[in-house]
Every structure is written in C-alpha cells, then in structure tokens.
Enzyme design. Structure first.
Site, PDB file in Angstrom:
ATOM      1  N   CYS A 225      22.551  48.174  35.181  1.00  0.00           N
ATOM      2  CA  CYS A 225      21.918  47.326  34.181  1.00  0.00           C
ATOM      3  C   CYS A 225      23.015  46.414  33.625  1.00  0.00           C
ATOM      4  O   CYS A 225      23.856  46.858  32.843  1.00  0.00           O
ATOM      5  CB  CYS A 225      21.312  48.227  33.102  1.00  0.00           C
ATOM      6  SG  CYS A 225      20.418  47.362  31.827  1.00  0.00           S
TER       7      CYS A 225
ATOM      8  N   CYS B 215      36.514  36.400  35.400  1.00  0.00           N
ATOM      9  CA  CYS B 215      37.603  36.239  36.373  1.00  0.00           C
ATOM     10  C   CYS B 215      37.155  35.799  37.760  1.00  0.00           C
ATOM     11  O   CYS B 215      37.990  35.490  38.606  1.00  0.00           O
ATOM     12  CB  CYS B 215      38.401  37.531  36.486  1.00  0.00           C
ATOM     13  SG  CYS B 215      37.528  38.866  37.343  1.00  0.00           S
TER      14      CYS B 215
ATOM     15  N   CYS C  68      34.471  45.301  35.160  1.00  0.00           N
ATOM     16  CA  CYS C  68      35.070  44.586  36.280  1.00  0.00           C
ATOM     17  C   CYS C  68      36.417  45.230  36.580  1.00  0.00           C
ATOM     18  O   CYS C  68      37.251  45.400  35.676  1.00  0.00           O
ATOM     19  CB  CYS C  68      35.253  43.109  35.921  1.00  0.00           C
ATOM     20  SG  CYS C  68      36.118  42.161  37.196  1.00  0.00           S
TER      21      CYS C  68
ATOM     22  N   CYS D  72      39.474  42.413  35.946  1.00  0.00           N
ATOM     23  CA  CYS D  72      39.900  41.946  34.615  1.00  0.00           C
ATOM     24  C   CYS D  72      39.518  42.892  33.481  1.00  0.00           C
ATOM     25  O   CYS D  72      39.799  42.613  32.326  1.00  0.00           O
ATOM     26  CB  CYS D  72      39.367  40.549  34.343  1.00  0.00           C
ATOM     27  SG  CYS D  72      37.573  40.462  34.079  1.00  0.00           S
TER      28      CYS D  72
ATOM     29  N   CYS E  83      31.966  37.950  38.380  1.00  0.00           N
ATOM     30  CA  CYS E  83      32.378  38.155  36.989  1.00  0.00           C
ATOM     31  C   CYS E  83      32.597  36.793  36.338  1.00  0.00           C
ATOM     32  O   CYS E  83      33.322  35.951  36.862  1.00  0.00           O
ATOM     33  CB  CYS E  83      33.660  38.983  36.946  1.00  0.00           C
ATOM     34  SG  CYS E  83      34.290  39.242  35.276  1.00  0.00           S
TER      35      CYS E  83
END
Length: 136
Positions: free
Chosen positions: A123, A52, A98, A101, A49
C-alpha cells in the site's frame, strides 16, 4: 556507493521536495485515501521513487485493492525496497522504504486474501512515486 545527485541532509531534502512530498517521504506521513495521483491509474510503466528515482514497482504488479492508495503485490526488485517493523499508532505493521534513499513509501500487508500471486498488498503513497510510462 552513494549517488551524488541524491540529497544527503534533511536541509537538502527540504530544498528538493515539496512540503507534501517531504511530509510523506522523509517524515513517514500518509496522503489522504482516494486522493493520490496513481490510485486508479492503469498506465503501463515503472513506478520510481520520487525522491531518488530508484525503480520500485511496475504496472504488472499493480492491482485494484479498494484501499484508497496504489496497491502492488510485489516490488519490481525486492532489493529496491527495505522492509522494517513499524510500531507507530498502536499497531504493528511493516513499513516499506526505498532501499536507495531510505524514503518512506507506505506499508505492506500480508494474508488479506487478495487473489494475487503473493497475497501481499504493498500500500504505497502516490506522492512517493513518479510513473514513467512504458514506451512501446
């Protein structure tokens, strides 16, 4: 337990992320098709991510779907993503966020007939991730 290095307010997110990153990760936007940094990347490694640093996908799950965004048939660990119903834009889709976060990553689609182990296509916006190349 929260990570003290991860922003907690939208003001902090705006200060941490670029305007384009903020638009996708915090506002649920989508980068233009076929323009993302990782759409055709074949580098081995972990996709984390961008907001984060949580590990989301690996190159082992990445495949070329032709959709214009990086595609994965599964997350590296199902606990690292959160799936929620998305009824925006007159459609019913499954949004991928995510789990650490709560940043928007993209959408997952099922039953499209890809010859992958799961018949799922995560995707994901390139701008929502950072590739950490494998060290051999």
């Amino acid at each position: 337990m929260s990570d003290p290095t991860t922003p907690t307010s939208e003001q902090d997110w705006r200060a941490t992320l670029s305007p384009a990153e903020y638009a996708v990760l915090r506002e649920g936007g989508t980068e233009p098709a076929f323009r993302g940094e990782y759409t055709d990347t074949e580098t081995e490694g972990v996709y984390a991510c961008r907001a984060c640093g949580a590990e989301l996908f690996t190159s082992r799950e990445k495949f070329h779907s032709g959709c214009g965004w990086p595609a994965f048939f599964a997350p590296a660990d199902a606990d690292n993503v959160r799936l929620i119903e998305d009824r925006s834009h007159g459609m019913i889709r499954t949004e991928v966020r995510c789990a650490k976060c709560d940043s928007h990553l993209g959408h997952v689609f099922r039953g499209e007939g890809f010859s992958t182990p799961t018949d799922e296509r995560y995707c994901i916006n390139s701008i929502s991730m950072t590739l950490r190349p494998a060290t051999n």
